[in-house]
Write an enzyme that holds these catalytic residues in place. Structure first.
Site, PDB file in Angstrom:
ATOM      1  NE  ARG A 121      -4.504  -2.132   1.741  1.00 26.26           N
ATOM      2  CZ  ARG A 121      -4.563  -3.339   2.398  1.00 26.26           C
ATOM      3  NH1 ARG A 121      -2.962  -3.073   3.511  1.00 26.26           N
ATOM      4  NH2 ARG A 121      -5.199  -4.321   2.391  1.00 26.26           N
ATOM      5  CE  LYS A 143      -0.327  14.612 -13.802  1.00 25.78           C
ATOM      6  NZ  LYS A 143      -1.139  14.675 -15.360  1.00 25.78           N
ATOM      7  CE  LYS A 227       5.654  17.585 -13.167  1.00 28.25           C
ATOM      8  NZ  LYS A 227       5.227  16.609 -13.978  1.00 28.25           N
ATOM      9  CD  GLU A 237      -3.697  17.054 -15.182  1.00 25.74           C
ATOM     10  OE1 GLU A 237      -2.618  16.583 -15.085  1.00 25.74           O
ATOM     11  OE2 GLU A 237      -4.821  17.250 -16.397  1.00 25.74           O
ATOM     12  CG  ASN A 246      -1.818  18.174 -19.747  1.00 25.33           C
ATOM     13  OD1 ASN A 246      -1.235  17.101 -19.273  1.00 25.33           O
ATOM     14  ND2 ASN A 246      -3.023  18.000 -18.732  1.00 25.33           N
ATOM     15  CG  HIS A 249       1.364  17.225 -23.833  1.00 23.47           C
ATOM     16  ND1 HIS A 249       1.741  18.780 -23.369  1.00 23.47           N
ATOM     17  CD2 HIS A 249       1.826  15.737 -22.945  1.00 23.47           C
ATOM     18  CE1 HIS A 249       2.587  17.885 -22.551  1.00 23.47           C
ATOM     19  NE2 HIS A 249       2.528  16.726 -22.290  1.00 23.47           N
TER      20      HIS A 249
END
Ligand code: GLY
Length: 369
Positions: A121, A143, A227, A237, A246, A249
């Site tokens: 976990r 991410k 960032k 997000e 993005n 993207h």
């Protein structure tokens, strides 16, 4: 060397950027070396180039490496690789309080990060990115994901690393094409939110791509700082702030899908061309001065990145590209939010974009030289 904090309540961490810092890995990561054996998940090429440096650094702190090598390439972000890696981490006896080290580009970082998100976990991990793209983007912000038959990065988790060590010397061995692809993400930070950084990149892009020590360190540091600010504001997000990352993207993803997510068009190359398209589309909507769209196009072309849709040999039309966009994971209740520009350094999320209009725009671009 620069140290950039990523400020997240209860999960803050530092990103170290500098030439040669891999040799100091044991000192920089001392808080994350609980046991005498350190599990390291490494891209096979990155290990060949940098494994000895990392091992020597850890040996100086009386640590040994337990190595798990991942074949280079996107295929390693699969269910099968995830299963094999998590089974290996379990056999190594990795506990929640331990840290796994990920050495390599975005593939290794995403795969290892996701394995660590689900192992017991959640255990810790340290990112040691060895590509420009991973240093300025994927290693920072938490991410993590794998690819599935349904698409790229569709199964994953937000799981922040405990430390990121971005040694710019590891970029010495990076192929030029990958260097340029990573540079697209550097340009992105200027285009989306920092006109001054964009102007600096216009003047110094050649030095960054030529791996000039000071130019490269500045470019990586400024990108990571941008960032870090965005991630601190909108980690998951949800508010629209992180969505700014993005830029380029949505168009880029359609181009990558059309070229089969292959070497025909690297991710960063798709993003570069996607940013040109986002800028030109913003100009077509009357929101961005045409000369700003031209500046974006010029810097991308000057970096040796694709800047004209007609140059990449597509055998489709605007409607075909828009079809790919319908599978974009940003689709939200039938609408696709687009990152557009009101100026250089002023990206915004447009929710009123008509995909038929986008198809017509792309048809115009497909015949433009
Ligand atoms: N690469 C986009 C993000 O981290 O949100």
């Amino acid at each position: 060397m620069a140290v950039i904090p990523v400020e997240l309540a209860g999960r803050s961490y530092d990103v170290h950027v500098g030439r040669g810092l891999l040799s100091d890995a044991a000192t920089l990561a001392k808080d994350f070396l609980r046991k005498s054996i350190v599990p390291v998940v490494a891209d096979a090429n990155a290990w060949a180039d940098h494994g000895a440096t990392l091992m020597a650094a850890l040996a100086a702190a009386e640590r040994e490496v337990a190595l798990y090598q991942v074949p280079s390439g996107e295929d390693s972000k699969s269910w099968q690789s995830l299963q094999t890696l998590t089974d290996w981490l379990l056999t190594q006896g990795v506990e929640r309080g331990d840290h796994v080290f990920a050495l390599g580009g975005g593939v290794v970082g995403d795969l290892t990060g996701f394995a660590c998100a689900i192992l017991k976990r959640g255990c810790g991990f340290v990112q040691i990115p060895t590509t420009l793209l991973a240093q300025v983007d994927s290693s920072v912000g938490g991410k993590t994901a794998i690819n599935t038959a349904a698409g790229k990065n569709l199964v994953g988790a937000f799981h922040q690393p405990s430390l990121v060590l971005a040694d710019t010397a590891t970029l010495d061995t990076l192929p030029d094409r990958e260097m340029r692809a990573g540079f697209a993400e550097v340009l992105k930070y200027g285009i989306l939110g920092d006109a001054e950084f964009f102007a600096w990149l216009e003047a110094n892009g050649g030095a960054v791509l030529g791996r000039n020590e000071y130019a490269l360190e500045h470019a990586v540091t400024a990108s990571v700082a941008a960032k870090a600010r965005i991630v601190a504001e909108d980690e998951r997000e949800t508010s629209g702030v992180r969505a700014l990352l993005n830029l380029g993207h949505t168009f880029g993803h359609a181009l990558e899908a059309e070229t089969g997510f292959s070497d025909r068009l690297l991710h960063g190359e798709g993003v570069a061309l996607g940013m040109v398209l986002a800028a030109r589309y913003s100009a077509r909507r009357g929101e961005l001065p045409v000369e700003d769209a031209e500046r974006v196009t010029r810097v991308i072309a000057a970096s040796g990145l694709p800047s004209e849709l007609s140059s990449i040999g597509l055998k489709t039309d605007g409607a075909g590209l828009v079809q790919h966009m319908l599978h974009d994971k940003k689709m939200d209740a039938g609408t696709l939010p687009f990152l557009l520009l009101r100026g250089i350094g002023a990206a915004y999320l447009a929710k009123d974009v008509d995909l038929q209009d986008v198809a017509a725009f792309l048809d115009e671009q497909l015949v433009l030289h």
